[in-house]
Design a protein around this motif. Sequence first.
Motif, PDB file in Angstrom:
ATOM      1  N   ARG A  39       0.845  -1.197   0.000  1.00 25.11           N
ATOM      2  CA  ARG A  39       0.000   0.000   0.000  1.00 25.11           C
ATOM      3  C   ARG A  39       0.884   1.252   0.000  1.00 25.11           C
ATOM      4  O   ARG A  39       0.610   2.222  -0.720  1.00 25.11           O
ATOM      5  CB  ARG A  39      -0.917   0.008   1.222  1.00 25.11           C
ATOM      6  N   ALA A  43       1.247   4.047  -3.077  1.00 29.16           N
ATOM      7  CA  ALA A  43       1.084   5.489  -2.856  1.00 29.16           C
ATOM      8  C   ALA A  43       2.257   6.258  -3.450  1.00 29.16           C
ATOM      9  O   ALA A  43       2.070   7.295  -4.105  1.00 29.16           O
ATOM     10  CB  ALA A  43       0.951   5.775  -1.364  1.00 29.16           C
ATOM     11  N   SER A  83      -6.079   2.604 -10.886  1.00 27.12           N
ATOM     12  CA  SER A  83      -6.021   2.209  -9.482  1.00 27.12           C
ATOM     13  C   SER A  83      -7.320   2.616  -8.807  1.00 27.12           C
ATOM     14  O   SER A  83      -7.730   3.777  -8.886  1.00 27.12           O
ATOM     15  CB  SER A  83      -4.829   2.870  -8.782  1.00 27.12           C
ATOM     16  N   LYS A  85      -9.015   2.611  -5.146  1.00 31.39           N
ATOM     17  CA  LYS A  85      -8.804   2.399  -3.721  1.00 31.39           C
ATOM     18  C   LYS A  85     -10.118   2.040  -3.055  1.00 31.39           C
ATOM     19  O   LYS A  85     -11.151   2.666  -3.299  1.00 31.39           O
ATOM     20  CB  LYS A  85      -8.213   3.645  -3.067  1.00 31.39           C
ATOM     21  N   ASN A  86     -10.077   1.026  -2.214  1.00 36.96           N
ATOM     22  CA  ASN A  86     -11.265   0.538  -1.524  1.00 36.96           C
ATOM     23  C   ASN A  86     -11.378   1.172  -0.136  1.00 36.96           C
ATOM     24  O   ASN A  86     -10.388   1.674   0.414  1.00 36.96           O
ATOM     25  CB  ASN A  86     -11.200  -0.986  -1.408  1.00 36.96           C
ATOM     26  N   GLY A  89      -8.779   0.440   2.553  1.00 39.92           N
ATOM     27  CA  GLY A  89      -7.384   0.794   2.313  1.00 39.92           C
ATOM     28  C   GLY A  89      -6.688  -0.062   1.281  1.00 39.92           C
ATOM     29  O   GLY A  89      -5.575   0.262   0.858  1.00 39.92           O
ATOM     30  N   THR A  90      -7.316  -1.169   0.884  1.00 37.98           N
ATOM     31  CA  THR A  90      -6.748  -1.981  -0.184  1.00 37.98           C
ATOM     32  C   THR A  90      -7.014  -1.301  -1.531  1.00 37.98           C
ATOM     33  O   THR A  90      -7.811  -0.365  -1.622  1.00 37.98           O
ATOM     34  CB  THR A  90      -7.353  -3.392  -0.187  1.00 37.98           C
ATOM     35  N   SER A  91      -6.359  -1.785  -2.573  1.00 37.67           N
ATOM     36  CA  SER A  91      -6.547  -1.201  -3.900  1.00 37.67           C
ATOM     37  C   SER A  91      -6.544  -2.294  -4.958  1.00 37.67           C
ATOM     38  O   SER A  91      -5.864  -3.318  -4.811  1.00 37.67           O
ATOM     39  CB  SER A  91      -5.439  -0.193  -4.224  1.00 37.67           C
TER      40      SER A  91
END
Length: 229
Positions: A39, A43, A83, A85-86, A89-91
């Motif tokens: 993660r 970023a 990308s 993002k969920n 915090g996952t993607s």
Amino acid sequence: MDSEIPYSLPDTVPGMTLPNVVLFPQATIPLFIFEPRYRKMLAQVLEGDSLMILATQDQERARHEDTFEPYHPSATLGLVQSSQKNPDGTSSILVQGLMRVTAETTYQEDPFRIFSIQPVHSEPGASPLELEKHANHLNALVQRRSELGSKISKEILRFFEKIDDPEILADVVSHSLIPQTDKKLQLLQTLVVQKRYEILFEYLRNEIRELELISKLKGNLGEDRIGWN
């Protein structure tokens, strides 16, 4: 012969070391980013040029060495195309391969790897006309494989037929149709395009012979089609 990227290649690139994952230039792969280290890596990648390395974990070394996630140096530079993002915090990301590289050393290990890389360039190994013939024959083998019941959609077959660059076709077929990690690595590490075709021809012909035998045993194939290559 490699496709040029429209900017200068950095000396170091963040990346992932994954088991049983091999990305080829011009192919795309979806990835689910859930580990905290990745993660953070994502970023940084998205804040920069969206470039990342995908390196394949060396399973043999992992079994016999006390080394954290040993990897094959033959790797691929990729571009994060999208990308999502969920809330947790996952993607979910989509990565497109850009070019072969050698991941020589790790510039950084913690909290995620940053690889020192060198570009790797392909050689044709044959004339443009010969490679065009190879591309046509590869499409014919893929079509025959599909006729014998191997699962591949008509959309994918049409996509292959529209690729007019023999090197790209070989890489996309390798990415899409070869399930074995070791065979994919062999194709990624093969720098002469003609030799990639030779490997693909041998692999697909063996598959076709097996599928023809199965079909014959089921009574669905005439004797005149056995041994088609």
